[in-house]
Write a protein that holds these residues in place. Structure first.
Motif, PDB file in Angstrom:
ATOM      1  N   LYS A 140     -66.241  -2.684   4.782  1.00  0.00           N
ATOM      2  CA  LYS A 140     -66.833  -1.335   4.742  1.00  0.00           C
ATOM      3  C   LYS A 140     -67.946  -1.321   3.704  1.00  0.00           C
ATOM      4  N   GLN A 141     -69.122  -1.811   4.120  1.00  0.00           N
ATOM      5  CA  GLN A 141     -70.270  -1.910   3.205  1.00  0.00           C
ATOM      6  C   GLN A 141     -71.567  -1.896   4.002  1.00  0.00           C
ATOM      7  N   LEU A 142     -72.677  -1.722   3.311  1.00  0.00           N
ATOM      8  CA  LEU A 142     -73.977  -1.586   3.949  1.00  0.00           C
ATOM      9  C   LEU A 142     -74.368  -2.830   4.750  1.00  0.00           C
ATOM     10  N   LEU A 143     -74.063  -4.023   4.249  1.00  0.00           N
ATOM     11  CA  LEU A 143     -74.453  -5.247   4.954  1.00  0.00           C
ATOM     12  C   LEU A 143     -73.821  -5.336   6.340  1.00  0.00           C
ATOM     13  N   SER A 144     -72.651  -4.748   6.520  1.00  0.00           N
ATOM     14  CA  SER A 144     -71.986  -4.792   7.827  1.00  0.00           C
ATOM     15  C   SER A 144     -72.743  -4.003   8.886  1.00  0.00           C
ATOM     16  N   THR A 145     -73.587  -3.074   8.467  1.00  0.00           N
ATOM     17  CA  THR A 145     -74.316  -2.225   9.414  1.00  0.00           C
ATOM     18  C   THR A 145     -75.588  -2.884   9.930  1.00  0.00           C
ATOM     19  N   LEU A 146     -75.947  -4.063   9.365  1.00  0.00           N
ATOM     20  CA  LEU A 146     -77.184  -4.742   9.733  1.00  0.00           C
ATOM     21  C   LEU A 146     -76.943  -5.771  10.833  1.00  0.00           C
ATOM     22  N   LYS A 147     -77.975  -6.042  11.640  1.00  0.00           N
ATOM     23  CA  LYS A 147     -77.883  -7.109  12.647  1.00  0.00           C
ATOM     24  C   LYS A 147     -78.349  -8.410  12.002  1.00  0.00           C
ATOM     25  N   SER A 148     -77.466  -9.031  11.263  1.00  0.00           N
ATOM     26  CA  SER A 148     -77.778 -10.315  10.647  1.00  0.00           C
ATOM     27  C   SER A 148     -77.213 -11.436  11.514  1.00  0.00           C
ATOM     28  N   THR A 149     -77.577 -12.683  11.208  1.00  0.00           N
ATOM     29  CA  THR A 149     -77.058 -13.813  11.975  1.00  0.00           C
ATOM     30  C   THR A 149     -75.702 -14.288  11.463  1.00  0.00           C
ATOM     31  N   ASN A 150     -75.093 -13.544  10.550  1.00  0.00           N
ATOM     32  CA  ASN A 150     -73.740 -13.857  10.095  1.00  0.00           C
ATOM     33  C   ASN A 150     -72.754 -13.069  10.964  1.00  0.00           C
ATOM     34  N   LYS A 151     -72.260 -13.681  12.020  1.00  0.00           N
ATOM     35  CA  LYS A 151     -71.438 -12.980  13.009  1.00  0.00           C
ATOM     36  C   LYS A 151     -70.114 -13.696  13.282  1.00  0.00           C
ATOM     37  N   MET A 152     -69.514 -14.283  12.243  1.00  0.00           N
ATOM     38  CA  MET A 152     -68.292 -15.043  12.454  1.00  0.00           C
ATOM     39  C   MET A 152     -67.120 -14.180  12.927  1.00  0.00           C
ATOM     40  N   VAL A 153     -67.041 -12.928  12.477  1.00  0.00           N
ATOM     41  CA  VAL A 153     -65.977 -12.049  12.966  1.00  0.00           C
ATOM     42  C   VAL A 153     -66.127 -11.822  14.463  1.00  0.00           C
ATOM     43  N   GLY A 157     -63.642 -13.246  17.316  1.00  0.00           N
ATOM     44  CA  GLY A 157     -63.077 -12.193  18.159  1.00  0.00           C
ATOM     45  C   GLY A 157     -63.370 -12.421  19.634  1.00  0.00           C
ATOM     46  N   SER A 158     -64.567 -12.915  19.937  1.00  0.00           N
ATOM     47  CA  SER A 158     -64.929 -13.208  21.327  1.00  0.00           C
ATOM     48  C   SER A 158     -64.081 -14.339  21.886  1.00  0.00           C
ATOM     49  N   ILE A 159     -63.817 -15.337  21.060  1.00  0.00           N
ATOM     50  CA  ILE A 159     -62.951 -16.444  21.489  1.00  0.00           C
ATOM     51  C   ILE A 159     -61.536 -15.942  21.743  1.00  0.00           C
ATOM     52  N   TYR A 166     -58.932 -10.686  27.781  1.00  0.00           N
ATOM     53  CA  TYR A 166     -59.473  -9.350  27.559  1.00  0.00           C
ATOM     54  C   TYR A 166     -60.983  -9.349  27.792  1.00  0.00           C
ATOM     55  N   ASP A 167     -61.506  -8.201  28.178  1.00  0.00           N
ATOM     56  CA  ASP A 167     -62.948  -8.087  28.378  1.00  0.00           C
ATOM     57  C   ASP A 167     -63.689  -7.893  27.065  1.00  0.00           C
ATOM     58  N   ASN A 168     -62.998  -7.359  26.067  1.00  0.00           N
ATOM     59  CA  ASN A 168     -63.631  -7.112  24.769  1.00  0.00           C
ATOM     60  C   ASN A 168     -62.520  -6.871  23.752  1.00  0.00           C
ATOM     61  N   CYS A 169     -62.899  -6.862  22.491  1.00  0.00           N
ATOM     62  CA  CYS A 169     -61.969  -6.516  21.418  1.00  0.00           C
ATOM     63  C   CYS A 169     -62.584  -5.446  20.542  1.00  0.00           C
ATOM     64  N   LEU A 170     -61.727  -4.643  19.953  1.00  0.00           N
ATOM     65  CA  LEU A 170     -62.147  -3.637  18.991  1.00  0.00           C
ATOM     66  C   LEU A 170     -61.874  -4.161  17.595  1.00  0.00           C
ATOM     67  N   GLN A 183     -69.611  -6.439  20.399  1.00  0.00           N
ATOM     68  CA  GLN A 183     -71.076  -6.400  20.502  1.00  0.00           C
ATOM     69  C   GLN A 183     -71.578  -4.998  20.846  1.00  0.00           C
ATOM     70  N   SER A 184     -70.785  -3.999  20.485  1.00  0.00           N
ATOM     71  CA  SER A 184     -71.099  -2.630  20.891  1.00  0.00           C
ATOM     72  C   SER A 184     -70.564  -1.627  19.885  1.00  0.00           C
ATOM     73  N   ASN A 185     -71.166  -0.452  19.901  1.00  0.00           N
ATOM     74  CA  ASN A 185     -70.588   0.678  19.177  1.00  0.00           C
ATOM     75  C   ASN A 185     -69.513   1.337  20.032  1.00  0.00           C
ATOM     76  N   LEU A 186     -68.672   2.105  19.381  1.00  0.00           N
ATOM     77  CA  LEU A 186     -67.495   2.704  20.021  1.00  0.00           C
ATOM     78  C   LEU A 186     -67.609   4.220  20.047  1.00  0.00           C
ATOM     79  N   PHE A 187     -67.280   4.814  21.205  1.00  0.00           N
ATOM     80  CA  PHE A 187     -67.151   6.269  21.338  1.00  0.00           C
ATOM     81  C   PHE A 187     -65.792   6.577  21.949  1.00  0.00           C
ATOM     82  N   MET A 188     -65.206   7.698  21.525  1.00  0.00           N
ATOM     83  CA  MET A 188     -63.890   8.094  22.018  1.00  0.00           C
ATOM     84  C   MET A 188     -63.875   9.598  22.259  1.00  0.00           C
TER      85      MET A 188
END
Length: 279
Positions: A140-153, A157-159, A166-170, A183-188
């Motif tokens: 929960k920090q500002l860097l998480s909101t950026l599209k950087s090339t650090n995408k290990m989570v 998660g995709s693996i 599953y088609d996707n994970c939250l 790879q998406s934002n969430l709406f509910m």
């Protein structure tokens, strides 16, 4: 063909052994959709890229205006086989040199593109099942909101999703709230309230997220809020859908034993396509 620093070439010939984007994830990127020669949501993409590079202390040249940004994409597409729509990736990375401490904050960029099968946004009439990914968390920090090339989570998660059908994970943040999909934002939608996690929870500051918020706020009978989403809320929801610039809107039809409607997602998709055509 690719666009490397303004030159259209067959290969950038960037050597990965010295490239900071490869070595340290020291890069920011934008994923763009180009429809009929027009970059969708150009201004939003440009200003997000500018804000992101400033946050990580990258120096863009003075001539890097929105017009220059647009020109670099269109110049590349002129070298490509004609298509109605393209997926474009615009990556900015810091120049070679240094270890964790860079020797310079000057940047280079690389633009790549590939044609898209579906020019307009559509919703496929099939099951789309998601699950929580709990092995790693989004901080929960500002860097998480950026599209950087650090995408290990997102990669792990995709693996996990692929291995388990599953088609996707939250994804969860470190306070155990649901923040986004891989790879998406969430709406509910819950009892007439359309919720999406706030950027302060660590979700990507998505360009399509912004469009959907604006469209939904013009609809009658729906309260639209940016509010933290608990995993317990998911099974109470009437609808869940995911958003990004390439797909548009992807309804979730199943999470564990709960199945969801897709009415609002379908209505918003129609408004999104109309907005693109009129805009």
């Amino acid at each position: 063909m690719v666009n490397y620093n303004g030159a259209i070439v067959e290969n950038s010939e960037v050597l990965i052994e010295g490239n900071r984007g490869f070595l340290y994830g020291d890069a920011i990127f934008e994923t763009l959709k180009v429809l009929d020669g027009k970059i969708l949501f150009l201004e939003d993409h440009y200003f997000r890229l500018m804000a992101s590079t400033r946050i990580v202390r990258m120096d863009l040249p003075m001539n890097f205006t929105m017009e220059y940004f647009e020109e670099q994409v269109k110049t590349l597409l002129q070298s490509k086989e004609a298509a109605a729509a393209y997926r474009v990736r615009f990556t900015v990375f810091r120049q070679n040199g240094g270890f964790y401490l860079p020797k310079t904050n000057e940047t280079a960029f690389l633009v790549t593109a590939e044609p898209l099968e579906n020019p307009m946004y559509t919703i496929a009439d099939n099951t789309y099942e998601v699950e929580l990914f709990k092995d790693f968390y989004v901080t929960k920090q500002l860097l998480s909101t950026l599209k950087s090339t650090n995408k290990m989570v997102q990669i792990t998660g995709s693996i996990f999703a692929d291995e388990n059908g599953y088609d996707n994970c939250l994804l969860l943040n470190d306070e155990k709230n649901v923040v986004e999909a891989l790879q998406s934002n969430l709406f509910m939608l819950l009892n007439g309230k359309l919720m999406t996690p706030p950027v302060t929870d660590g979700c990507l500051n998505g360009v399509m997220r912004k469009q959907i918020l604006a469209l939904a706020r013009k609809m009658e009978g729906i309260e639209v809020v940016e509010e933290s989403v608990s995993p317990f809320d998911l099974q109470k929801a009437d609808e869940i859908f995911l958003t990004n610039v390439i797909k548009g809107i992807q309804p979730v039809t199943k999470y564990r034993k709960k199945e969801y409607k897709t009415d609002l997602a379908t209505e918003l998709l129609k408004k999104l396509n109309a907005h693109i055509r009129l805009g």
